[in-house]
Write an enzyme that holds these catalytic residues in place. Structure first.
Site, PDB file in Angstrom:
ATOM      1  N   GLU A   1       0.846  -1.324  -0.078  1.00 56.15           N
ATOM      2  CA  GLU A   1       0.031   0.238  -0.191  1.00 56.15           C
ATOM      3  C   GLU A   1       0.788   1.228   0.121  1.00 56.15           C
ATOM      4  O   GLU A   1       0.738   2.152  -0.716  1.00 56.15           O
ATOM      5  CB  GLU A   1      -0.850   0.047   1.157  1.00 56.15           C
ATOM      6  CG  GLU A   1      -2.114  -0.997   1.142  1.00 56.15           C
ATOM      7  CD  GLU A   1      -1.584  -2.376   1.214  1.00 56.15           C
ATOM      8  OE1 GLU A   1      -0.563  -2.652   1.663  1.00 56.15           O
ATOM      9  OE2 GLU A   1      -2.345  -3.245   1.084  1.00 56.15           O
TER      10      GLU A   1
ATOM     11  N   HIS B   1     -11.222  -4.892   8.870  1.00 59.92           N
ATOM     12  CA  HIS B   1     -11.795  -4.927   7.555  1.00 59.92           C
ATOM     13  C   HIS B   1     -13.156  -4.198   7.270  1.00 59.92           C
ATOM     14  O   HIS B   1     -13.653  -4.329   6.343  1.00 59.92           O
ATOM     15  CB  HIS B   1     -11.917  -6.097   6.511  1.00 59.92           C
ATOM     16  CG  HIS B   1     -10.395  -6.920   6.409  1.00 59.92           C
ATOM     17  ND1 HIS B   1     -10.107  -7.378   7.175  1.00 59.92           N
ATOM     18  CD2 HIS B   1     -10.224  -7.387   5.176  1.00 59.92           C
ATOM     19  CE1 HIS B   1      -8.601  -7.847   6.678  1.00 59.92           C
ATOM     20  NE2 HIS B   1      -8.972  -8.073   5.699  1.00 59.92           N
TER      21      HIS B   1
END
Lengths: 326, 335, 465
Positions: free
Chosen positions: A62, A131
Site C-alpha cells: 500500500e 476490514h
C-alpha cells in the site's frame, strides 16, 4: 423514456472508463484491479480496454502504491489508485498524510498532486475489526486532502469524475455494502461538483445529516417518522472536506433540531465536526442540543448479532429525533 | 621514466572525461562544501530557524552522479539534501533564502531545508521523512515510462533508509516493471546516532540484487569512481534495462543535524572522524588534478574564490530578503 | 579583520549557554579546527571548535553565567589588531536576531485594571433553562421567556412554550424583571471612581446598556447642582427643613463612606517652615515678567509630586490583592464649592515645571469651583491635597480619597515665634497632616515621605533645581 438506472459499482466503473478515455494521463493501480477486475469487481473490463500499462496490478504494498502514485502525479500523470479496504490506508499513511497532502503547500505551489485514492469502508459485511472501519475523520482532519463519500449511483459517477479532474489529492470512500445499490444513473459526461451537499428530502421538524450509506437508514427513519406526522429533512453532504456548511446551517435554522449520522466511531469523528459547525452557525435557532449518531466506540465485532448492535440504524435514528422533539 | 597513469587520467587524455567536466565536478563539490560550512556558521549564530542536516564530506557522491544527468532527469533527495540540490544545479541564493524562511526562497519560506523543490531542474525534493523520496522517485520513473519521455529518476537515500519498508515496496515495483530508476545509496555508516552495523543485517547491494536490481559498491569519496559507477547505472537504466543500484561509501563530517553531539565527538570518536577527514573528497580530487598535471593549483584556487564569492552573495541575498507576507499562510493548501 | 566568536546554537531548543572553560588562553594563536572552549547547554557539555584562525581575545568567561546564543564571547584577531571598540558584547548578528517581545510602556493610571463586574454569566440557582430558539422567539414576540412554562426535558423552556405564553395574553412584558445592570467597562470604571450608583442610573434608562456618555451626563448633572424638587416642610416654621440629597451630595457621601469602611487611616502631623517658600512666591508676584503667579496649591502640588517620585509607595492603590504603583503623579486638589466638595485632578505633575503648571491649575480649579470641570478631569488621581489654610485650620484629619492611599492636608500659613540655631526668630509655619492607608503603607515609610515634604517646603531649591 424511463430514467436510466444502474448500480454504484456500474457508476464507478463508468466514471473510470470515461475519464481514462478522455485523458490519457489517467491510469489506475492497485491490488487485483486488473486481471481480477477488483475484489468488489468495480474495475472489471478496464484492463481489456486500456491495457496493462494503464490498468496496473500491483504487489501487496500500500505504501509503495500510493508512493509511486505521488511521484507520478508530481510528474504529469493523474493516477487513481485503489486501496482495497480503507483499513489498509493506515499502511500508506505517510504517503497520504506527509507527502501527498503537503507537497503543494511546502513547495509553495511549485507542484500539484492530482491523485485519487479509492477505498472501501463501512461495516455490516461480517469482515471483523480490521476490514470494517470508516476512517474518514482522519483524512478530513488533514489540510491539503479532500474527502468524498458518495451514497448513490449518480453521485458516485459524478463525484468520481470531478475528483479525477481535481488537481488535489482526493480520498474517495466507497461503502463496501452499497456496490449493488441501484439508483438513477445519468448517461454521458455527468459530473457533480465537490463541496456541494444534496437535500434528499425536505421537511421542517428536524434535520438529519447523513454520510455515505447512512443515507438509507435515514430515509427509512424519515418514512417511519412521517407516519407519525413528523416531517424531517434529510441531507447528504457528499463531500466531507471541504464541507458545504451553508446548506447544513440553513437547514438547522429552519428546523431547530439536528441529528448527524456517520459510520465512523462516534467519538472524535465527522459527526462532532459537523455538530460544532452547525451549533455555531445556527445557535440561536436551536430548540434542542445537536445530536450525533456514529458507530459504537468499539472495534467492529465479527458475530452478526454483535456487529449489528454497533452500526447506526433507522430505529435509533427515529428514537433520537423523537428525543430532540420532546 | 614514464609515470604510471591512472585509468581516470587516461580517460581524460583519451577524451572520455573532458577537462571541462572535471573542473565542473570540482566546482560543484566546492560549492557544496562552502555552502554547507556557511550554513554551519550561520546556524550557529542562531539566525537560522529549524533544522539543518549537513552534507559536508559527502560531496563526491552527489556530484559524481548528478554530473551525468540532464536537466529534465529527476532526483529525489533526503533530509540531508543541500548537496544533491546544488549538484543538480540548484541556485544557492534561493536555497539560502529558503533556509532562512524568506519569501525569495525556493518554497517562499514554506518548506525550509528539508522540502526544497525545483521542478524546472527536475528536483522532486528533499524530504523530511526517511525514505520519503523513494516512492516519488519510482513514481517519476513510472510516469517517464508511461509518457514515453526519455528521462530517468535518481533516488538518493542513506544507509538508514535502507531499512524502511517503503524501499522494498517501491524498488520491488520498479524492478518488476523495469522503471527507469537509479538507486544511489549513500552509506555514511550512521543512521542518525546509530552506526549502520547495529542497524542493518547484510548489505545494501545484496538487498538490491535480491530484487533483481544489479548493484555496485564504490568509494564514495572518490568522485571519479562515483562518476564511473553512475555512468554505468545511468547508462543501463536509460537504455531501458530497469533500475540500477550503486552504494557509495562515504562519511559525514558533521553530526546528523546541527547541534547533535556527534558534531563534537558524542557518538563517534574523534579518531574516526579525523580518519575520514583525511580522505576528504575535495582535497583528494584537487591533489589528483594537480598531481596528474590536468590543471594547476591556481585554476583550482580561482574556482575556490569564485565559489566563495558566490556563496557570500547568496548569504547576503538571503539575509536582505523579506519574510513572506502573513497572507501566504493560507495559500497553496489546495490547487 | 576581527572574527567574532559567539555563543553557538548547539541544540534546537537552546537559547543560552554557559562557558565551562576556555581551552585556549587569552592571546594564544588559534588555528581553524582547534578546540576553543567547552560550553554547557541544557543537555550536556560540548566542545566548540574554531572556524577561523587568529589570536584569541577573550571577552566573556565562565563567570559570565548564562550567555544568550549569538552573543560575542571572544574575538580572533590578526597580528597587532585591536578588538572592536565599544560594547563588544553586542554581536553583529544580535541585531538580526528576530526580536522577542519588546518591553512595552507601562499603562497610564487611567488604564486601571478594573474588571467590569460580570453579572450572571454562570448558571444561577433557580434560573430556568431554555433553548436559544425559545429566547429568540421571546424577544421577537416581546414576552419574557422566564415567565413561560417549560415542557421540554427537565422543564426546559422550548420555543413552543414561548409561543404559548405569547398567545395566552398574560402580562409578560420585558423589563419587569430587570435585575442585571448592563454597563460598559469604561462606564463602570468612571462611575465607580466618582461614587455614582449605577443601579440608580440604570433605572433611568431601562433596557439600555449604559455607556460612558450616560455616566458623564449624570456626573455633569450632579455637578451643576440640579436638585430634585424640595419635599414637604416650609422653611421658617418650627419644623426642621428636609431636603433630599442632591446627586452630588450622594456622590460625596458614597465616596466618603467607602473610604471609611475600606481603608485603615492613620494621620501623621508635622509643622514646616514655609518662610523661604513664601519668599519665592512673593518674589514671583513682584516680578513684572512673571505672567501667572503660582498659587500655594501649585507649589505644594509640585513639591509633593517630587517627594512622591522618591516615595512611590505613597503614590499607589490597592486593587484586589495587588498593590498598583503608578508611574506618574496625578494630584487631585480639593475644591470647596457651593454644592459640595469637588476634587479636580492635575495629571503628570512631576513632569511639569511651575511655569507650565500655574496657568493650567488655576484654570482647572476655577472651573471646578463653578461646576464646570469635565468628568475626565475628576478622575485618575493618584494623590490628593486638601488645603484648609484659608479657613484658619492647622492640623486636621483629612479623609483618603479612594482608591488612593494617602492625602495631604495643608493648614494655614502662620507667622510664629520659633527657635532657629538657638535664637528666637519669626518664621512662617504651616501644619501638614498626612492621612495614609495602613493597609498599603506602614507608619515609618509614611513619616519619611512627610519628612521629605517638610524638607521640600523648607528648602525649595532642592526640588526647583
Amino acid at each position: 423514456m424511463p430514467e436510466r438506472v444502474g448500480t454504484i459499482r456500474e457508476a464507478i466503473n463508468e466514471a473510470l472508463r470515461e475519464e481514462m478515455g478522455r485523458d490519457e494521463r489517467v491510469f489506475i493501480m492497485g491490488e487485483d484491479i486488473g486481471v481480477a477486475g477488483g475484489v468488489f469487481k468495480v474495475t472489471a473490463g478496464l484492463l481489456d480496454t486500456f491495457g496493462p500499462e494503464r490498468v496496473r496490478d500491483t504487489p501487496i504494498a500500500e505504501a509503495g502504491i500510493v508512493g509511486l502514485a505521488v511521484g507520478a502525479a508530481m510528474t504529469g500523470m493523474r493516477p487513481v489508485v485503489e486501496i482495497m479496504f480503507s483499513d489498509f490506508t493506515t499502511l500508506a499513511s505517510d504517503q497520504i498524510v506527509n507527502q501527498a497532502a503537503k507537497l503543494r503547500y511546502m513547495t509553495a505551489g511549485q507542484t500539484k498532486i492530482p491523485l485519487v485514492v479509492r477505498t472501501a469502508m463501512g461495516a455490516g459485511r461480517r469482515a471483523a475489526a480490521q476490514h470494517s472501519q470508516s476512517l474518514q475523520a482522519w483524512y478530513c482532519h488533514i489540510p491539503g486532502l479532500k474527502v468524498v463519500m458518495p451514497s448513490t449511483p449518480a453521485d458516485a459517477k459524478g463525484l468520481l469524475k470531478s475528483a479525477i479532474r481535481d488537481d488535489n489529492p482526493v480520498i474517495f470512500m466507497e461503502d463496501k455494502m452499497m456496490y449493488n445499490e441501484k439508483g438513477p444513473l445519468p448517461d454521458g459526461d455527468y459530473t457533480v461538483p465537490l463541496g456541494e451537499a444534496r437535500v434528499h428530502r425536505e421537511g421542517t421538524a428536524a434535520t438529519i445529516i447523513c454520510t455515505s450509506s447512512m443515507l438509507y437508514p435515514a430515509l427509512e427513519a424519515a418514512d417511519l417518522l412521517a407516519e407519525e406526522g413528523i416531517d424531517v429533512e434529510v441531507i447528504d453532504p457528499r463531500t466531507l472536506s471541504p464541507l458545504d456548511d451553508e446548506t447544513l446551517i440553513q437547514s438547522a435554522i429552519k428546523t431547530g433540531h439536528v441529528l448527524i449520522v456517520d459510520e465512523g466511531y462516534q467519538s472524535f469523528g465527522v459527526t462532532a465536526e459537523i455538530a460544532a459547525r452547525v451549533q455555531q452557525g445556527a445557535f440561536d435557532y436551536l430548540d434542542a442540543p445537536v445530536r450525533r449518531l456514529g458507530a459504537a466506540d468499539v472495534p467492529v465485532p465479527f458475530a452478526p448479532s454483535l456487529e449489528d448492535l454497533t452500526i447506526p440504524n433507522a430505529e435509533r435514528i427515529v428514537e433520537i429525533v423523537k428525543e430532540m422533539r420532546a | 621514466m614514464a609515470k604510471r597513469r591512472s585509468p581516470q587520467a587516461e580517460a581524460v587524455e583519451s577524451g572520455a572525461v573532458s577537462l571541462d567536466v572535471l573542473l565542473d565536478m570540482y566546482r560543484r563539490m566546492v560549492t557544496i562544501r562552502k555552502f554547507e560550512e556557511t550554513v554551519y556558521d550561520v546556524y550557529s549564530r542562531g539566525i537560522m530557524p529549524g533544522l539543518a542536516h549537513l552534507y559536508t564530506g559527502m560531496e563526491a557522491v552527489a556530484v559524481g552522479v548528478c554530473i551525468s544527468l540532464n536537466e529534465q532527469d529527476n532526483i529525489t533527495s533526503t533530509h540531508r539534501g543541500h548537496g544533491h540540490l546544488l549538484a543538480k544545479g540548484g541556485d544557492p541564493k534561493r536555497m539560502f533564502a529558503e533556509l532562512l524562511g524568506k519569501e525569495s526562497g525556493y518554497n517562499r519560506g514554506k518548506g525550509g531545508s528539508m522540502h526544497i523543490v525545483d521542478m524546472s531542474l527536475g528536483i522532486l525534493g528533499a524530504n523530511g521523512i526517511v525514505a520519503g523520496g523513494l516512492g516519488i522517485a519510482a513514481g517519476a520513473g513510472l510516469s517517464a515510462s508511461l509518457l514515453g519521455e526519455g528521462r530517468i529518476s535518481v533516488a538518493f537515500f542513506g544507509d538508514g533508509a535502507l531499512n524502511e519498508g517503503l524501499f522494498y515496496e517501491t524498488a520491488n515495483m520498479a524492478s518488476l516493471w523495469r522503471l527507469p530508476v537509479v538507486y544511489v545509496m549513500e552509506n555514511n555508516h550512521y543512521g542518525e546516532y546509530t552506526p549502520s552495523d547495529k542497524a542493518t543485517a547484510g548489505t545494501g547491494p545484496a538487498r538490491a540484487e535480491a530484487m533483481n536490481i544489479p548493484a555496485r559498491s564504490v568509494d564514495g569519496n572518490d568522485v571519479l569512481a562515483v562518476h564511473e559507477a553512475a555512468q554505468w547505472a545511468i547508462g543501463r537504466t536509460r537504455a531501458g534495462e530497469g533500475p540500477s543500484f550503486v552504494e557509495c561509501e562515504t562519511y559525514r563530517w558533521r553530526g546528523h543535524h546541527m547541534g547533535d553531539q556527534g558534531d563534537t565527538y558524542g557518538y563517534r570518536t574523534q579518531e574516526e572522524i579525523e580518519q575520514w577527514m583525511e580522505k576528504c573528497p575535495i582535497r583528494r580530487f584537487n591533489d589528483y588534478l594537480v598531481g596528474e598535471n590536468l590543471t594547476d593549483a591556481q585554476t583550482l584556487e580561482k574556482i575556490d574564490q569564485d565559489v566563495q564569492r558566490l556563496i557570500d552573495e547568496a548569504v547576503e541575498y538571503a539575509k536582505e530578503a523579506p519574510y513572506p507576507d502573513p497572507s501566504e499562510v493560507f495559500e497553496d493548501v489546495y490547487a | 579583520m576581527a572574527h567574532e566568536i559567539v555563543m553557538p546554537q548547539l541544540g534546537l531548543s537552546m537559547d543560552s549557554g554557559q562557558i565551562i572553560r576556555w581551552l585556549k588562553q587569552n592571546g594564544e594563536q588559534v588555528e581553524a579546527g582547534d578546540l576553543l572552549l567547552e560550553v554547557e547547554s541544557d543537555k550536556s557539555a560540548v566542545e566548540v571548535e574554531a572556524i577561523e584562525s587568529g589570536i584569541l581575545h577573550i571577552v566573556l568567561g565562565p563567570e559570565a553565567g548564562d550567555i544568550p546564543v549569538g552573543e560575542v564571547i571572544a574575538y580572533l584577531l590578526a597580528e597587532g589588531e585591536v578588538p572592536p571598540a565599544g560594547d563588544g558584547r553586542v554581536a553583529e548578528s544580535a541585531s538580526e536576531v528576530v526580536s522577542k517581545s519588546e518591553v512595552g510602556a507601562e499603562p497610564a493610571p487611567q488604564a486601571v485594571k478594573v474588571v467590569a463586574v460580570g453579572h450572571g454569566n454562570g448558571p444561577r440557582p433557580g434560573r430556568p433553562r431554555s433553548s436559544p430558539a425559545a429566547r429568540r422567539r421571546a424577544s421577537q414576540l416581546g414576552v419574557d421567556w422566564r415567565l413561560a412554562v417549560g415542557t421540554g426535558p427537565d422543564g426546559r423552556i422550548k420555543e413552543r412554550d414561548v409561543i404559548r405564553l405569547a398567545e395566552s395574553g398574560e402580562p409578560a412584558i420585558v423589563g419587569a424583571v430587570a435585575e442585571e445592570v448592563q454597563i460598559s467597562p469604561v462606564a463602570q470604571r468612571l462611575a465607580e471612581s466618582v461614587g455614582l450608583d449605577v443601579r440608580e442610573l440604570a433605572r433611568q434608562y431601562p433596557g439600555k446598556r449604559l455607556e460612558r456618555a450616560d455616566v458623564e451626563r449624570a456626573i455633569r448633572l450632579a455637578l451643576s447642582g440640579a436638585q430634585p424638587a424640595v419635599g414637604p416642610g416650609s422653611p421658617g416654621a418650627a419644623k426642621p427643613s428636609r431636603q433630599p440629597m442632591s446627586s452630588l451630595r450622594r456622590l460625596i457621601a458614597e465616596r466618603m463612606s467607602r473610604s471609611a469602611r475600606t481603608t485603615a487611616p492613620v494621620t501623621l502631623t508635622t509643622e514646616a517652615d514655609a518662610t523661604d517658600l513664601v519668599k519665592i512666591r512673593e518674589g514671583l508676584k513682584a516680578d513684572s515678567q512673571t505672567e501667572v503667579v503660582p498659587s500655594y496649591n501649585v507649589l505644594m502640588a509640585r513639591l509633593v509630586a517630587a517627594a512622591l517620585m522618591e516615595h512611590p509607595h505613597l503614590n499607589a492603590s490597592l486593587d484586589g490583592d495587588e498593590i498598583v504603583r503608578w508611574n506618574t503623579v496625578n494630584i487631585g486638589i480639593a475644591v470647596d464649592t457651593e454644592r459640595g466638595l469637588v476634587v479636580p485632578v492635575v495629571p503628570d505633575v512631576q513632569e511639569k515645571s511651575i511655569r507650565q503648571l500655574a496657568p493650567a491649575v488655576n484654570d482647572l480649579l476655577s472651573r471646578a469651583a463653578e461646576g464646570k470641570a469635565l468628568p475626565d478631569e475628576l478622575t485618575g488621581g493618584t494623590f490628593t491635597i486638601t488645603n484648609l489654610g484659608h479657613l484658619d485650620i492647622d492640623a486636621f484629619t483629612p479623609i483618603i480619597n479612594p482608591p488612593e492611599c494617602a492625602v495631604l492636608g495643608v493648614g494655614r500659613l502662620l507667622e510664629k515665634m520659633v527657635v532657629v540655631d538657638g535664637e528666637p526668630a519669626i518664621r512662617t509655619m504651616v501644619a501638614l497632616s498626612l492621612t495614609f492607608d495602613h493597609r498599603l503603607v506602614d507608619g515609618a515609610p509614611a513619616a519619611r515621605f512627610l519628612q521629605r515634604v517638610k524638607q521640600y517646603i523648607e528648602q525649595p531649591y532642592l526640588w526647583l533645581v
